[in-house]
Design an enzyme around this catalytic site. Structure first.
Site, PDB file in Angstrom:
ATOM      1  CE  LYS A  94      -3.792  -2.292   0.204  1.00 54.74           C
ATOM      2  NZ  LYS A  94      -4.721  -1.486  -0.840  1.00 54.74           N
ATOM      3  CD  GLU A 116     -10.078   4.104   0.647  1.00 52.89           C
ATOM      4  OE1 GLU A 116      -9.878   5.446   0.481  1.00 52.89           O
ATOM      5  OE2 GLU A 116      -9.215   3.398   0.575  1.00 52.89           O
ATOM      6  CB  SER A 383      -0.737  -8.347  -1.419  1.00 48.49           C
ATOM      7  OG  SER A 383      -0.995  -8.975   0.330  1.00 48.49           O
TER       8      SER A 383
HETATM    9  C1  LIG Z   1      -1.735  -6.659   2.175  1.00 44.28           C
HETATM   10  C2  LIG Z   1      -2.648  -6.711   1.997  1.00 44.28           C
HETATM   11  N1  LIG Z   1      -3.012  -7.141   0.968  1.00 44.28           N
HETATM   12  C3  LIG Z   1      -3.810  -6.985  -0.122  1.00 44.28           C
HETATM   13  C4  LIG Z   1      -5.420  -5.756   0.051  1.00 44.28           C
HETATM   14  C5  LIG Z   1      -6.105  -5.614  -0.961  1.00 44.28           C
HETATM   15  O1  LIG Z   1      -5.964  -4.572  -1.696  1.00 44.28           O
HETATM   16  P1  LIG Z   1      -5.710  -4.614  -3.502  1.00 44.28           P
HETATM   17  O2  LIG Z   1      -6.199  -5.831  -3.744  1.00 44.28           O
HETATM   18  O3  LIG Z   1      -6.796  -3.260  -3.847  1.00 44.28           O
HETATM   19  O4  LIG Z   1      -4.126  -5.068  -3.604  1.00 44.28           O
HETATM   20  C6  LIG Z   1      -5.466  -5.606   1.142  1.00 44.28           C
HETATM   21  C7  LIG Z   1      -5.597  -4.426   1.402  1.00 44.28           C
HETATM   22  O5  LIG Z   1      -6.039  -3.489   2.542  1.00 44.28           O
HETATM   23  C8  LIG Z   1      -3.851  -5.616   2.082  1.00 44.28           C
HETATM   24  O6  LIG Z   1      -3.393  -5.112   3.441  1.00 44.28           O
END
Ligand SMILES: Cc1ncc(COP(=O)(O)O)c(C=O)c1O
Length: 400
Positions: A94, A116, A383
């Site tokens: 993020k 948000e 992620s």
């Molecule tokens: C660690 C992590 N992975 C994935 C996501 C999902 O978001 P996005 O689909 O925008 O990557 C989030 C959302 O808060 C997150 O904190």
């Protein structure tokens, strides 16, 4: 359409029949000021120099591409590589986006930032860049998410942000986003809204994608250095879709067929409460854009559910809807239980505790790798890290 011919969005922010700007008149000026400023910044090398320097020295990029040999051996199929976004400063991808948007806010001389958050990772990333650039920060967060992501709430407060609990609706990400948009409508002059995923009105889905595309660019270079070739399959979890598009975008222009798979949250299962908007949703407008949303026969947005707060959203970014329609990316889903099992498996084989969101992609990777030969390559975008989820994990997994 071939991948190399892919150029979306068009200059009105549409991805085929998705995207656009479905906003009240009072927001039109804000959105068009932002669009113009981003168009200028996009062409300004000084903007990207500053951004790239901060990505390197502050965020810690490039993040490693790790060959998960233990997991690959255990599964007994494809070689699994993990793109370690969990090692970014603040613990998830993020920050790549929050940093880019904060630099834009600075260019526009905006001193007040709103955001948000669902899992709290985007809130923490935003609070972090606000501390760095001395900006006032207000983060809207559903009361339900405040309960399940307590460590991130404390981090945001420590960083100097105000966390505003949202009590409406299901008290999760959708409601927090609605509240942030309402704030922006009421405070248009001084406020910059940092959206955390590839959702919302144009230019957000494009802008957030551009800031996250560093993930795929690095991965491409790293896998060629490491394995001498491009991967066969790449996969990532999909909430709003920013880490997934960040990983996929660079590979969309490949003539070589690289299979790309986004993994949504199936929650309790596709017949129960879930957050699988691409599989179960229908076309509709949410938070300023045409996208696929979970809705009833009357077009009312229905409740989403995922054990991971970051995937618990009844819509999905317009670009993913378009990529699905074009058949350029496939989308599947993993349940809460499958994600928890995958999280445990990764922890015990590789010593990596990932975020519950990322665990959805790990589940798919393990299932898929098993069907592939040992010399094939599968890359998973990891992620985020799991520290924020320890409460939920402790309630859901038998640790003795
Ligand atoms: C660690 C992590 N992975 C994935 C996501 C999902 O978001 P996005 O689909 O925008 O990557 C989030 C959302 O808060 C997150 O904190």
């Amino acid at each position: 359409m071939t991948k190399s011919a892919y150029t979306a969005p068009d200059n009105t922010g549409h991805y085929g029949g998705f995207g656009g700007k479905f906003i009240p008149e009072t927001l039109l000026k804000n959105a068009s000021d932002l669009e113009q400023e981003y168009a200028k910044a996009k062409k300004d090398p000084a903007f990207w120099d500053e951004y790239t320097k901060l990505l390197r020295n502050y965020v810690g990029r490039p993040t490693p591409l790790y060959h998960a040999e233990n997991l690959s051996r255990k599964i007994g199929g494809a070689q699994i590589y993990l793109k370690r976004e969990d090692l970014c400063h603040t613990g998830a991808h993020k920050i790549n986006n929050a940093l880019g948007q904060a630099l834009l806010a600075k260019r526009m001389a905006k001193k007040r930032i709103i955001a948000e958050t669902g899992a709290g990772q985007h809130g923490v990333a935003t609070a972090t860049v606000c501390a760095l650039f001395n900006l006032n920060c207000v983060v809207y967060m559903g009361a339900e998410d405040i309960k399940r992501q307590a460590p991130n709430v404390a981090r945001m407060k420590l960083l100097g942000a105000e966390v505003r609990p949202v009590e409406s609706g299901t008290k999760t990400l959708k409601d927090a986003t609605s509240e942030a948009i309402r704030d922006w409508i009421n405070n248009p002059e001084e406020t910059f809204y940092i959206i955390g995923s590839v959702v919302g009105m144009h230019p957000y889905p494009m802008m957030v994608r551009d800031f996250q595309a560093v993930i795929g660019r690095e991965t491409k270079q790293q896998i060629i250095e490491e394995a001498g070739r491009l991967p066969d399959v790449i996969t990532a979890c999909v909430g709003g879709g920013s880490n997934a598009i960040g990983m996929f975008y660079e590979f969309l222009d490949q003539s070589k067929a690289i299979e790309m798979v986004g993994v949504e949250a199936a929650g309790e299962g596709l017949k129960g409460l879930n957050a699988a908007s691409l599989t179960k949703g229908k076309k509709g407008v949410l938070h300023g854009a045409m996208m696929k949303i979970l809705q009833d026969d009357y077009g009312q947005v229905t409740e989403a559910h995922s054990i991971s707060a970051g995937l618990d959203y009844p819509g999905v970014g317009p670009e993913h809807c378009y990529l699905q329609e074009l058949g350029l990316v496939d989308y599947t889903s993993a349940t809460d239980t499958e994600a928890l099992d995958a999280l445990k498996q990764l922890a015990t084989t590789e010593g990596i505790i990932c975020a519950l969101e990322s665990a959805h992609a790990i589940h798919y990777a393990t299932v898929r790798a098993k069907e592939m030969s040992k010399d094939s390559i599968l890359v998973v975008n990891l992620s985020g890290r799991g520290d924020k989820d320890m409460d939920t994990i402790m309630k859901s997994i038998e640790l003795d």
